[in-house]
Design a protein around this motif. Structure first.
Motif, PDB file in Angstrom:
ATOM      1  N   VAL A 411       0.983  -0.871  -0.298  1.00  0.00           N
ATOM      2  CA  VAL A 411       0.060   0.132  -0.322  1.00  0.00           C
ATOM      3  C   VAL A 411       0.681   1.577   0.026  1.00  0.00           C
ATOM      4  CG1 VAL A 411      -1.806   1.473   1.269  1.00  0.00           C
ATOM      5  CG2 VAL A 411      -2.094  -1.262   1.013  1.00  0.00           C
ATOM      6  N   MET A 412       0.538   2.474  -0.557  1.00  0.00           N
ATOM      7  CA  MET A 412       1.529   3.756  -0.963  1.00  0.00           C
ATOM      8  C   MET A 412       0.448   4.824  -0.637  1.00  0.00           C
ATOM      9  SD  MET A 412       3.615   3.525  -4.026  1.00  0.00           S
ATOM     10  CE  MET A 412       5.183   4.309  -3.875  1.00  0.00           C
ATOM     11  N   TRP A 413       1.286   5.415   0.298  1.00  0.00           N
ATOM     12  CA  TRP A 413       0.876   6.675   0.855  1.00  0.00           C
ATOM     13  C   TRP A 413       1.658   7.931   1.182  1.00  0.00           C
ATOM     14  CZ3 TRP A 413       1.102   2.290   4.123  1.00  0.00           C
ATOM     15  CH2 TRP A 413       2.073   2.350   5.114  1.00  0.00           C
ATOM     16  N   LYS A 414       0.726   9.100   1.161  1.00  0.00           N
ATOM     17  CA  LYS A 414       0.860   9.674   2.117  1.00  0.00           C
ATOM     18  C   LYS A 414       0.506  10.972   2.554  1.00  0.00           C
ATOM     19  CE  LYS A 414       2.330  11.819  -3.057  1.00  0.00           C
ATOM     20  NZ  LYS A 414       2.110  12.756  -3.702  1.00  0.00           N
ATOM     21  N   PRO A 415       1.662  10.741   3.998  1.00  0.00           N
ATOM     22  CA  PRO A 415       1.274  11.442   5.608  1.00  0.00           C
ATOM     23  C   PRO A 415       0.841  12.617   5.105  1.00  0.00           C
ATOM     24  CG  PRO A 415       4.177  11.547   5.283  1.00  0.00           C
ATOM     25  CD  PRO A 415       2.917  10.791   4.190  1.00  0.00           C
ATOM     26  N   TYR A 416       0.470  13.620   6.059  1.00  0.00           N
ATOM     27  CA  TYR A 416      -0.202  14.721   6.140  1.00  0.00           C
ATOM     28  C   TYR A 416       0.537  15.288   7.961  1.00  0.00           C
ATOM     29  CZ  TYR A 416      -4.557  14.432   3.653  1.00  0.00           C
ATOM     30  OH  TYR A 416      -5.137  13.962   2.222  1.00  0.00           O
ATOM     31  N   PRO A 417       0.797  16.088   8.041  1.00  0.00           N
ATOM     32  CA  PRO A 417       0.573  17.935   6.927  1.00  0.00           C
ATOM     33  C   PRO A 417       1.490  17.651   5.754  1.00  0.00           C
ATOM     34  CG  PRO A 417       1.932  18.210   8.519  1.00  0.00           C
ATOM     35  CD  PRO A 417       1.568  16.963   8.354  1.00  0.00           C
ATOM     36  N   ASN A 418       2.198  16.963   5.364  1.00  0.00           N
ATOM     37  CA  ASN A 418       3.324  16.965   4.246  1.00  0.00           C
ATOM     38  C   ASN A 418       4.374  15.440   4.246  1.00  0.00           C
ATOM     39  OD1 ASN A 418       5.863  18.226   5.657  1.00  0.00           O
ATOM     40  ND2 ASN A 418       4.313  20.221   6.081  1.00  0.00           N
ATOM     41  N   PHE A 419       4.418  15.238   3.949  1.00  0.00           N
ATOM     42  CA  PHE A 419       5.549  14.134   4.099  1.00  0.00           C
ATOM     43  C   PHE A 419       6.582  14.191   5.275  1.00  0.00           C
ATOM     44  CE2 PHE A 419      10.057  11.524   3.826  1.00  0.00           C
ATOM     45  CZ  PHE A 419       8.598   9.853   3.442  1.00  0.00           C
ATOM     46  N   HIS A 420       7.522  15.262   4.826  1.00  0.00           N
ATOM     47  CA  HIS A 420       9.042  15.530   6.056  1.00  0.00           C
ATOM     48  C   HIS A 420       8.672  15.671   7.708  1.00  0.00           C
ATOM     49  CE1 HIS A 420      11.102  16.167   2.000  1.00  0.00           C
ATOM     50  NE2 HIS A 420      12.217  15.229   3.072  1.00  0.00           N
ATOM     51  N   ASP A 421       7.342  16.493   7.508  1.00  0.00           N
ATOM     52  CA  ASP A 421       6.703  17.111   8.748  1.00  0.00           C
ATOM     53  C   ASP A 421       5.855  15.078   9.025  1.00  0.00           C
ATOM     54  OD1 ASP A 421       7.718  19.809   9.084  1.00  0.00           O
ATOM     55  OD2 ASP A 421       5.746  20.818   8.065  1.00  0.00           O
ATOM     56  N   GLY A 422       4.907  14.832   8.243  1.00  0.00           N
ATOM     57  CA  GLY A 422       4.311  14.228   9.065  1.00  0.00           C
ATOM     58  C   GLY A 422       5.716  12.816   9.841  1.00  0.00           C
ATOM     59  N   VAL A 423       6.280  12.447   9.310  1.00  0.00           N
ATOM     60  CA  VAL A 423       7.612  11.227   9.425  1.00  0.00           C
ATOM     61  C   VAL A 423       8.472  11.680  10.702  1.00  0.00           C
ATOM     62  CG1 VAL A 423       7.354  10.109   7.494  1.00  0.00           C
ATOM     63  CG2 VAL A 423       8.784  11.714   8.197  1.00  0.00           C
ATOM     64  N   LYS A 424       8.760  13.070  10.469  1.00  0.00           N
ATOM     65  CA  LYS A 424       9.293  14.065  12.133  1.00  0.00           C
ATOM     66  C   LYS A 424       8.239  13.666  13.327  1.00  0.00           C
ATOM     67  CE  LYS A 424      10.909  18.020  11.482  1.00  0.00           C
ATOM     68  NZ  LYS A 424      11.019  19.018  10.488  1.00  0.00           N
ATOM     69  N   ALA A 425       7.004  13.959  12.887  1.00  0.00           N
ATOM     70  CA  ALA A 425       5.684  14.203  13.854  1.00  0.00           C
ATOM     71  C   ALA A 425       6.106  12.532  14.802  1.00  0.00           C
ATOM     72  CB  ALA A 425       4.613  15.221  13.848  1.00  0.00           C
ATOM     73  N   TRP A 426       6.072  11.788  13.567  1.00  0.00           N
ATOM     74  CA  TRP A 426       5.991  10.610  13.867  1.00  0.00           C
ATOM     75  C   TRP A 426       7.184   9.296  14.702  1.00  0.00           C
ATOM     76  CZ3 TRP A 426       1.813   7.051  13.830  1.00  0.00           C
ATOM     77  CH2 TRP A 426       1.910   5.676  13.930  1.00  0.00           C
TER      78      TRP A 426
END
Ligand code: MN
Length: 482
Positions: A411-426
Motif C-alpha cells: 500500500v502506498m501513501w502520503k502522510p499529512y500535513p506533508n511528508f517531512h513534517d508527518g514522518v518527523k512528528a511520528w
C-alpha cells in the motif's frame, strides 16, 4: 444487538405533567435514534431521583449488551443526585447536549415552555458534575435530528463497541517478542490493568500438535475456497496446502481459547515448515488481530479496530520503504508476508516465493495492491509509565507503477500535513514501524477510544505543526513524568 442506553435527566419540581411530557419526547427521540443509528437505543425511565439514576448505572455495568450511556438533561436535573451513579458507572459516556424543540416559538412562548425546554441550563449543571468528578466523556452538541449530531454519536458508539471488545480481549502469543526489539515489547501486566487485555504465551509445539491433526479432506475443502476467491499463480500447491493446515489449526486454537488476536515470530517456528503467511492473512480477513514478530500491542489494536470498523478495510501494516522523489515523497507499506486483504484493490494472487529470513521453506502468501483514499495509521506505544496512542492521517495513492518483483502486498501513501513534517512528528512521538492502517475509521474514532481509557492520544494530521507538537509532547512528559 449492542445497546446504547439513553438516560434523560429531570426532577419532580415541575409536577407530573412536565415529567409525562419529558417521557413522551424521550420516546419520540429514541425511536428516531433507533431508526437512524446502527445500534439499538434503549430508553431508560426518566431519571428524576438519585435512586433511579444509581439503579440504571448498576444495571448498565452488569449488562453485556450495553456498550455505552448517553445522558441528556431535558429539564434541570440537580447534579448531586447523579454523583453516586456517576461514581460507579464503568461504561463509556456521551453527554448529548441538545433540545427537544428546534426553534423558539416566538408567538406562544411562556414559562411552561421555558421550564420544559431547559437543556441550555440543565446540561450546564450536568457538564459541571462530569468536570468536577473528572469523568471521561464525549460531549456532542447539536439539534438531535441533525445528521452531524447523529454522525458524532455513531463515531462514539463504534469506539464504545471497540472498547467493549478491548476490555474482554485475550491475546495468544506463539513464541516471544523478536529478540532485542523495543517498540513491539512492553509490560503485559500494565496492559491487563489498563486495557483489560489478557496477553499470554503458548508453546509453538501446541500449535504444531493442532496442525498435525488437520485432515487432507479439510485442506481440500479450504483449497477449493482459495481457488474460488483468489487467483493461484503457482504450481507449488503443496506450500499452499501447508498454509491451509495452519489456517485451520490457528482457527481451532483461537476458538478453543476464546482468543481475539495472536502473534508469532519467525525466530520461533520449531516444528513448522513455513512462517504462516497466507494463513495469517486469512485469519485477519476473518476479523482476528495479528501482530508479527511478537507484537502483541498491534495485534490487540488490530482486533479492536477491526471490531470498530465492522471488519472493513483495516490491516496490520508496516512502514517499509520510502520513495523520496522531491515533491512526490511517499511511503510504501507492506510486510514480509502478512498484509490483511481487506485493504486490497483488485485481484488477489496467491504465490509461493522464498523468504529471506528465518531459514524455513518458501511460504504461500497473498499478493495485491492496496486501496486508495483517506486512511489513518495507528500505533500504541508503551512509554514505561503510560501508554500513548499515535494516530496519523494519511492519503493512500494509486501505486504509480507495477512492481513485478515485489513478492508481497503493498500500500502506498502520503502522510499529512506533508511528508517531512508527518514522518518527523511520528518519530518525535515515538510511533512504531508496525501500525494498524484503516480506511474505515478516522482520527475521531481513535480520539474517542483513547478518551474512554483516559490515555494520551497524539494526532498527526492536516493541522499539525511540528514545533507545536514537539512542545506538547515535552509538556506532557513533564506533567506525566515517571
Ligand atoms: Mn515487522
Amino acid at each position: 444487538m449492542k445497546q446504547l442506553w439513553f438516560v434523560i435527566g429531570s426532577q419532580h419540581l415541575y409536577g407530573d405533567e412536565t415529567i409525562k411530557q419529558v417521557a413522551v419526547h424521550a420516546q419520540e427521540m429514541s425511536e428516531y435514534f433507533n431508526e437512524k443509528l446502527p445500534y439499538e437505543v434503549v430508553l431508560k425511565p426518566v431519571a428524576t431521583t438519585a435512586d433511579i439514576i444509581t439503579s440504571i448505572m448498576k444495571e448498565a455495568n452488569a449488562s453485556d449488551e450495553c456498550i455505552g450511556i448517553i445522558t441528556w438533561m431535558h429539564t434541570f436535573s440537580p447534579s448531586k443526585m447523579w454523583i453516586t451513579g456517576l461514581n460507579i458507572i464503568e461504561k463509556p459516556i456521551l453527554h448529548l447536549h441538545t433540545q427537544y424543540n428546534e426553534k423558539i416559538p416566538y408567538d406562544s412562548i411562556d414559562m411552561d415552555f421555558m421550564n420544559l425546554n431547559q437543556s441550555a441550563h440543565g446540561d450546564r449543571e450536568h457538564g459541571f458534575i462530569y468536570a468536577r468528578m473528572r469523568k471521561n466523556r464525549k460531549v456532542v452538541a447539536g439539534y438531535w435530528k441533525d445528521k452531524e449530531t447523529l454522525a458524532q454519536i455513531e463515531i462514539w458508539a463504534k469506539a464504545a463497541y471497540g472498547y467493549q471488545v478491548s476490555k474482554n480481549l485475550k491475546v495468544c502469543r506463539f513464541g516471544d517478542n523478536m529478540r532485542d526489539v523495543a517498540v513491539t515489547d512492553g509490560n503485559r501486566v500494565s496492559a491487563e490493568v489498563k486495557f483489560g487485555w489478557s496477553v499470554n504465551y503458548y508453546a509453538v509445539g501446541d500449535l504444531v500438535d493442532e496442525i498435525n491433526k488437520v485432515t487432507d479432506a479439510e485442506v481440500d475443502a479450504l483449497i477449493e475456497e482459495y481457488r474460488a476467491k483468489y487467483t493461484i499463480v503457482t504450481d507449488n500447491i503443496d506450500s499452499i496446502r501447508e498454509q491451509a493446515k495452519y489456517e485451520i489449526a490457528l482457527k481451532r486454537f483461537m476458538e478453543r481459547g476464546n482468543f481475539g488476536a495472536y502473534t508469532n515470530t519467525f525466530e520461533d517456528l520449531h516444528g513448522m515448515k513455513q512462517l504462516p503467511g497466507l494463513a495469517s492473512q486469512r485469519m485477519m480477513e476473518q476479523g482476528y488481530g495479528f501482530g508479527a514478530e511478537g507484537d502483541w500491542k498491534t495485534a490487540a489494536m488490530l482486533r479492536v479496530m477491526k471490531a470498530m470498523a465492522g471488519g472493513e478495510k483495516t490491516a496490520f501494516m508496516e512502514d517499509y520503504t520510502y520513495h523520496l522523489e522531491k515533491g512526490n515523497e511517499m511511503i510504501l507499506g507492506a510486510h514480509m508476508l502478512e498484509v490483511c486483504p481487506t485493504v486490497a484493490k483488485g485481484e488477489i494472487k496467491i504465490d509461493v516465493q522464498p523468504l529471506g529470513i528465518g531459514g524455513k521453506e518458501p511460504p504461500a502468501r497473498m499478493i495485491f495492491d492496496g486501496e486508495q483514499g483517506e486512511a489513518i495509521a495507528v500505533s500504541l506505544v508503551d512509554l514505561g509509565n503510560r501508554y500513548r496512542l499515535i494516530v496519523a492521517e494519511v492519503s493512500c495513492v494509486d501505486i504509480p507503477e507495477k512492481m513485478p518483483h515485489l513478492p508481497v502486498a503493498g500500500v502506498m501513501w502520503k502522510p499529512y500535513p506533508n511528508f517531512h513534517d508527518g514522518v518527523k512528528a511520528w518519530l518525535l512521538a515515538g510511533g512504531a514501524h508496525h501500525t494498524v492502517l484503516s480506511f474505515a475509521l478516522t482520527k475521531e474514532h481513535m480520539i474517542d477510544f483513547a478518551r474512554m481509557y483516559g490515555i494520551e492520544c497524539v494526532v498527526i494530521g492536516k493541522d499539525t505543526d511540528v514545533n507545536t507538537l514537539e512542545k506538547e509532547l515535552y509538556l506532557t512528559d513533564l506533567i506525566l513524568k515517571d
